[in-house]
Design an enzyme around this catalytic site. Structure first.
Site, PDB file in Angstrom:
ATOM      1  N   ILE A  12      12.597  36.465  38.616  1.00 40.99           N
ATOM      2  CA  ILE A  12      12.924  37.029  37.297  1.00 40.99           C
ATOM      3  C   ILE A  12      13.475  35.941  36.380  1.00 40.99           C
ATOM      4  CG2 ILE A  12      14.158  38.856  36.040  1.00 40.99           C
ATOM      5  CD1 ILE A  12      14.345  40.408  38.684  1.00 40.99           C
ATOM      6  N   THR A  98      26.820  33.800  48.162  1.00 39.24           N
ATOM      7  CA  THR A  98      26.256  33.634  46.811  1.00 39.24           C
ATOM      8  C   THR A  98      26.592  34.820  45.916  1.00 39.24           C
ATOM      9  OG1 THR A  98      24.468  32.180  47.459  1.00 39.24           O
ATOM     10  CG2 THR A  98      24.079  33.522  45.514  1.00 39.24           C
ATOM     11  N   THR A 123      21.407  45.390  40.213  1.00 38.52           N
ATOM     12  CA  THR A 123      20.316  46.217  40.733  1.00 38.52           C
ATOM     13  C   THR A 123      20.721  47.689  40.784  1.00 38.52           C
ATOM     14  OG1 THR A 123      19.150  46.724  42.787  1.00 38.52           O
ATOM     15  CG2 THR A 123      21.182  45.511  43.018  1.00 38.52           C
ATOM     16  N   ASP A 124      19.725  48.567  40.759  1.00 34.52           N
ATOM     17  CA  ASP A 124      19.995  50.003  40.930  1.00 34.52           C
ATOM     18  C   ASP A 124      20.413  50.320  42.368  1.00 34.52           C
ATOM     19  OD1 ASP A 124      17.531  49.651  42.196  1.00 34.52           O
ATOM     20  OD2 ASP A 124      16.466  51.185  41.038  1.00 34.52           O
ATOM     21  N   GLU A 125      20.208  49.339  43.283  1.00 34.10           N
ATOM     22  CA  GLU A 125      20.504  49.618  44.695  1.00 34.10           C
ATOM     23  C   GLU A 125      21.999  49.812  44.950  1.00 34.10           C
ATOM     24  OE1 GLU A 125      18.147  47.305  47.479  1.00 34.10           O
ATOM     25  OE2 GLU A 125      16.600  46.983  45.973  1.00 34.10           O
ATOM     26  N   TYR A 149      22.727  43.695  51.313  1.00 31.18           N
ATOM     27  CA  TYR A 149      22.343  43.182  49.989  1.00 31.18           C
ATOM     28  C   TYR A 149      22.996  44.006  48.882  1.00 31.18           C
ATOM     29  CZ  TYR A 149      19.546  42.875  45.694  1.00 31.18           C
ATOM     30  OH  TYR A 149      19.159  42.772  44.377  1.00 31.18           O
ATOM     31  N   LYS A 153      25.884  43.011  46.014  1.00 31.24           N
ATOM     32  CA  LYS A 153      25.672  43.126  44.561  1.00 31.24           C
ATOM     33  C   LYS A 153      26.720  44.063  43.955  1.00 31.24           C
ATOM     34  CE  LYS A 153      22.781  41.571  42.316  1.00 31.24           C
ATOM     35  NZ  LYS A 153      22.644  40.272  41.622  1.00 31.24           N
ATOM     36  N   ASP A 271      10.246  51.483  60.804  1.00 26.20           N
ATOM     37  CA  ASP A 271      10.978  51.566  59.540  1.00 26.20           C
ATOM     38  C   ASP A 271      12.097  50.520  59.469  1.00 26.20           C
ATOM     39  OD1 ASP A 271      11.441  52.552  57.057  1.00 26.20           O
ATOM     40  OD2 ASP A 271      12.098  54.546  57.689  1.00 26.20           O
ATOM     41  N   ARG A 272      12.457  50.174  58.229  1.00 27.59           N
ATOM     42  CA  ARG A 272      13.616  49.304  57.981  1.00 27.59           C
ATOM     43  C   ARG A 272      14.887  50.085  58.351  1.00 27.59           C
ATOM     44  NH1 ARG A 272      14.079  47.639  51.769  1.00 27.59           N
ATOM     45  NH2 ARG A 272      12.843  45.843  52.401  1.00 27.59           N
TER      46      ARG A 272
HETATM   47  P1  NAD Z   1      14.720  35.541  43.683  1.00 34.52           P
HETATM   48  O1  NAD Z   1      15.141  35.708  45.121  1.00 34.52           O
HETATM   49  O2  NAD Z   1      13.289  35.418  43.349  1.00 34.52           O
HETATM   50  O3  NAD Z   1      15.455  34.251  43.056  1.00 34.52           O
HETATM   51  C1  NAD Z   1      16.808  33.983  43.254  1.00 34.52           C
HETATM   52  C2  NAD Z   1      17.068  32.577  42.717  1.00 34.52           C
HETATM   53  O4  NAD Z   1      18.464  32.302  42.870  1.00 34.52           O
HETATM   54  C3  NAD Z   1      16.309  31.494  43.475  1.00 34.52           C
HETATM   55  O5  NAD Z   1      15.737  30.583  42.573  1.00 34.52           O
HETATM   56  C4  NAD Z   1      17.397  30.812  44.310  1.00 34.52           C
HETATM   57  O6  NAD Z   1      17.119  29.431  44.573  1.00 34.52           O
HETATM   58  C5  NAD Z   1      18.615  30.999  43.429  1.00 34.52           C
HETATM   59  N1  NAD Z   1      19.875  30.970  44.190  1.00 34.52           N
HETATM   60  C6  NAD Z   1      20.169  31.655  45.317  1.00 34.52           C
HETATM   61  N2  NAD Z   1      21.414  31.346  45.728  1.00 34.52           N
HETATM   62  C7  NAD Z   1      21.928  30.466  44.826  1.00 34.52           C
HETATM   63  C8  NAD Z   1      23.170  29.806  44.685  1.00 34.52           C
HETATM   64  N3  NAD Z   1      24.159  29.973  45.571  1.00 34.52           N
HETATM   65  N4  NAD Z   1      23.347  28.997  43.617  1.00 34.52           N
HETATM   66  C9  NAD Z   1      22.351  28.790  42.717  1.00 34.52           C
HETATM   67  N5  NAD Z   1      21.154  29.401  42.802  1.00 34.52           N
HETATM   68  C10 NAD Z   1      20.942  30.223  43.848  1.00 34.52           C
HETATM   69  O7  NAD Z   1      15.415  36.757  42.926  1.00 34.52           O
HETATM   70  P2  NAD Z   1      14.887  37.649  41.702  1.00 34.52           P
HETATM   71  O8  NAD Z   1      14.008  38.686  42.254  1.00 34.52           O
HETATM   72  O9  NAD Z   1      14.426  36.768  40.626  1.00 34.52           O
HETATM   73  O10 NAD Z   1      16.249  38.363  41.276  1.00 34.52           O
HETATM   74  C11 NAD Z   1      17.080  37.833  40.248  1.00 34.52           C
HETATM   75  C12 NAD Z   1      18.265  38.753  40.051  1.00 34.52           C
HETATM   76  O11 NAD Z   1      17.807  40.061  39.721  1.00 34.52           O
HETATM   77  C13 NAD Z   1      19.139  38.914  41.288  1.00 34.52           C
HETATM   78  O12 NAD Z   1      20.489  38.919  40.894  1.00 34.52           O
HETATM   79  C14 NAD Z   1      18.735  40.264  41.863  1.00 34.52           C
HETATM   80  O13 NAD Z   1      19.800  40.866  42.565  1.00 34.52           O
HETATM   81  C15 NAD Z   1      18.396  41.019  40.591  1.00 34.52           C
HETATM   82  N6  NAD Z   1      17.404  42.103  40.779  1.00 34.52           N
HETATM   83  C16 NAD Z   1      16.151  41.825  41.243  1.00 34.52           C
HETATM   84  C17 NAD Z   1      15.224  42.869  41.373  1.00 34.52           C
HETATM   85  C18 NAD Z   1      13.820  42.613  41.835  1.00 34.52           C
HETATM   86  O14 NAD Z   1      13.032  43.563  41.907  1.00 34.52           O
HETATM   87  N7  NAD Z   1      13.424  41.398  42.106  1.00 34.52           N
HETATM   88  C19 NAD Z   1      15.585  44.167  41.035  1.00 34.52           C
HETATM   89  C20 NAD Z   1      16.894  44.413  40.591  1.00 34.52           C
HETATM   90  C21 NAD Z   1      17.785  43.364  40.442  1.00 34.52           C
HETATM   91  P1  TYD Z   2      11.081  45.400  48.764  1.00 38.67           P
HETATM   92  O1  TYD Z   2       9.989  44.777  47.972  1.00 38.67           O
HETATM   93  O2  TYD Z   2      11.648  44.650  49.918  1.00 38.67           O
HETATM   94  O3  TYD Z   2      12.216  45.813  47.713  1.00 38.67           O
HETATM   95  P2  TYD Z   2      13.553  46.750  47.941  1.00 38.67           P
HETATM   96  O4  TYD Z   2      13.759  46.976  49.387  1.00 38.67           O
HETATM   97  O5  TYD Z   2      14.633  45.897  47.342  1.00 38.67           O
HETATM   98  O6  TYD Z   2      13.285  47.999  47.179  1.00 38.67           O
HETATM   99  O7  TYD Z   2      10.544  46.794  49.307  1.00 38.67           O
HETATM  100  C1  TYD Z   2      10.084  47.798  48.436  1.00 38.67           C
HETATM  101  C2  TYD Z   2       9.707  48.998  49.281  1.00 38.67           C
HETATM  102  O8  TYD Z   2       8.600  48.663  50.119  1.00 38.67           O
HETATM  103  C3  TYD Z   2      10.818  49.433  50.225  1.00 38.67           C
HETATM  104  O9  TYD Z   2      10.809  50.858  50.316  1.00 38.67           O
HETATM  105  C4  TYD Z   2      10.443  48.828  51.555  1.00 38.67           C
HETATM  106  C5  TYD Z   2       8.934  48.835  51.510  1.00 38.67           C
HETATM  107  N1  TYD Z   2       8.260  47.740  52.256  1.00 38.67           N
HETATM  108  C6  TYD Z   2       7.223  48.036  53.134  1.00 38.67           C
HETATM  109  O10 TYD Z   2       6.835  49.206  53.337  1.00 38.67           O
HETATM  110  N2  TYD Z   2       6.618  46.995  53.785  1.00 38.67           N
HETATM  111  C7  TYD Z   2       7.005  45.703  53.612  1.00 38.67           C
HETATM  112  O11 TYD Z   2       6.427  44.781  54.265  1.00 38.67           O
HETATM  113  C8  TYD Z   2       8.063  45.410  52.683  1.00 38.67           C
HETATM  114  C9  TYD Z   2       8.520  43.995  52.444  1.00 38.67           C
HETATM  115  C10 TYD Z   2       8.659  46.465  52.027  1.00 38.67           C
END
Ligand code: NAD
Ligand code: TYD
Length: 334
Positions: A12, A98, A123-125, A149, A153, A271-272
């Site tokens: 992101i 982190t 996150t909404d989580e 996780y 957060k 399942d997870r």
């Molecule tokens: P990502 O895992 O793709 O990227 C995380 C980045 O943070 C990486 O570039 C990593 O190198 C850097 N990083 C990790 N630890 C670090 C540290 N200690 N110091 C400096 N940099 C560090 O994550 P993303 O999917 O881009 O998510 C970005 C943010 O959005 C996060 O805070 C995540 O919780 C939040 N978020 C993501 C999602 C999603 O669907 N991806 C949804 C809701 C919220």
């Molecule tokens: P994920 O992309 O890990 O995001 P989050 O757990 O943060 O929502 O997973 C999205 C959904 O997909 C979640 O319900 C778990 C499921 N999932 C699978 O069914 N198979 C997979 O291999 C992964 C990575 C996730």
């Protein structure tokens, strides 16, 4: 404006930096990223020579470094985090370091330097999970995280709010639903499934495939952050949703259909542990107060995403083979 973005080499954050410099080419962005397994400078290769963009390799837990960078910035946007639920189940240590200590450290730096603006990406989580008939999450939903996780957060969100109330830090928080789009690390479900199908592999669906997520196209998310930074009210939280609630199996079948495969590619797997059943976001606060709503419909966003992974095979193949990490360790050290 000079913005310190943390975690900008991730999914992101890199989309956000590109979005921002396209829209505000005279602003400056400093990207502080530790380049963990999820950080990849290939995500920003096109901006490497942009004079308004600077990359700094470093950890948000590093007090001296964050203090120096925060001092120079007009605004701080904290994306840096450990983000994958399955990894947090295997080992939560880096999530605590982190997400909790790193955010605390950034908040301290912001407080000590009288920072003018701090935005925290969450996150909404943090709200836990919903049953199929439960009312959806909004800004007043009590926190009830269920994975290491989401617990980490949640802790970071509480700290941000505490720094606003206690020290008057001009902070805002956004809690968004699952993002998808270009540059998403192929361990998350959508890019994992797309790339597995391109490699002729099966797609592992956890449990009964009926877990529901609310999908938000990453560019819509970037726009929401922009609006919050410009018009958001200090001390407030904004929920950002995609208006696209879907069970995993429906998404799986859609990806299979769009990629011309058949359902024999589906493999139901164990399942997870503690798998959250459903997330869904009510984004009426940001819609009514700031005028934001998602623009990209799920099927359109998914088509664009599949197209991107088809056109950028070297990007994800290097990640899946672990090559890019070896390369960056050589360039920048461990
Ligand atoms: P990502 O895992 O793709 O990227 C995380 C980045 O943070 C990486 O570039 C990593 O190198 C850097 N990083 C990790 N630890 C670090 C540290 N200690 N110091 C400096 N940099 C560090 O994550 P993303 O999917 O881009 O998510 C970005 C943010 O959005 C996060 O805070 C995540 O919780 C939040 N978020 C993501 C999602 C999603 O669907 N991806 C949804 C809701 C919220
Ligand atoms: P994920 O992309 O890990 O995001 P989050 O757990 O943060 O929502 O997973 C999205 C959904 O997909 C979640 O319900 C778990 C499921 N999932 C699978 O069914 N198979 C997979 O291999 C992964 C990575 C996730």
């Amino acid at each position: 404006m000079k913005i310190l973005v943390t975690g900008g080499a991730g999914f992101i954050g890199s989309n956000f930096i590109r979005y921002w410099l396209n829209k505000y080419p005279n602003d400056n962005i400093i990207n502080l990223d530790a380049l963990t397994y999820a950080g990849n400078l290939e995500n920003l290769r096109d901006l490497e020579n942009n004079k308004n963009y600077k990359f700094v390799k470093g950890n948000i837990c590093d007090k001296d470094l964050t203090n120096d960078l925060v001092k120079e910035a007009d605004a701080i946007i904290n994306f840096a985090a450990e983000t994958h639920v399955d990894r947090s189940i295997l080992d939560a240590e880096n999530f605590i370091k982190t997400n909790v200590l790193g955010t605390y450290n950034l908040l301290e730096a912001a407080k000590n330097n009288g920072s003018k603006r701090f935005h925290h990406i969450s996150t909404d989580e943090v709200f836990g999970h919903l049953g199929i008939n439960d009312p959806i999450f909004n800004e007043s939903t009590p926190y009830a995280p269920r994975s290491p996780y989401s617990a980490s957060k949640a802790a970071s969100d509480h700290l941000v709010r505490a720094y606003y109330h206690t020290y008057g830090l001009p902070a805002t928080i956004s809690n968004c639903s699952n993002n998808y789009g270009p540059y998403m690390f192929p361990e998350k479900v959508i890019p994992l499934f797309i790339t597995n199908l391109m490699e002729g592999k099966k797609v592992p669906v956890y449990g009964d495939g009926m877990n529901v997520r609310d999908w938000l196209y990453v560019e819509d998310h970037c726009e929401a952050i922009d609006i919050i930074l410009k018009k958001g009210k200090i001390g407030e939280t904004y929920c950002i949703g995609g208006n696209s609630e879907k069970p995993n199996i429906e998404i799986t079948k859609k990806i299979i259909e769009l990629m011309g495969k058949d359902e024999s590619s589906i493999e139901y797997v164990k399942d997870r542990p503690g798998h959250d059943r459903r997330y869904a976001i009510d984004f009426s606060k940001i819609k009514n107060e700031l005028g934001w709503e998602p623009k990209v419909f799920f099927e359109e966003g998914l088509k664009k995403t599949i197209e991107w992974y088809k056109n950028n095979q070297t990007w994800w193949k290097n990640i899946k083979s672990g090559d890019y990490q070896k390369y960056y360790e050589k360039q920048y050290g461990k």
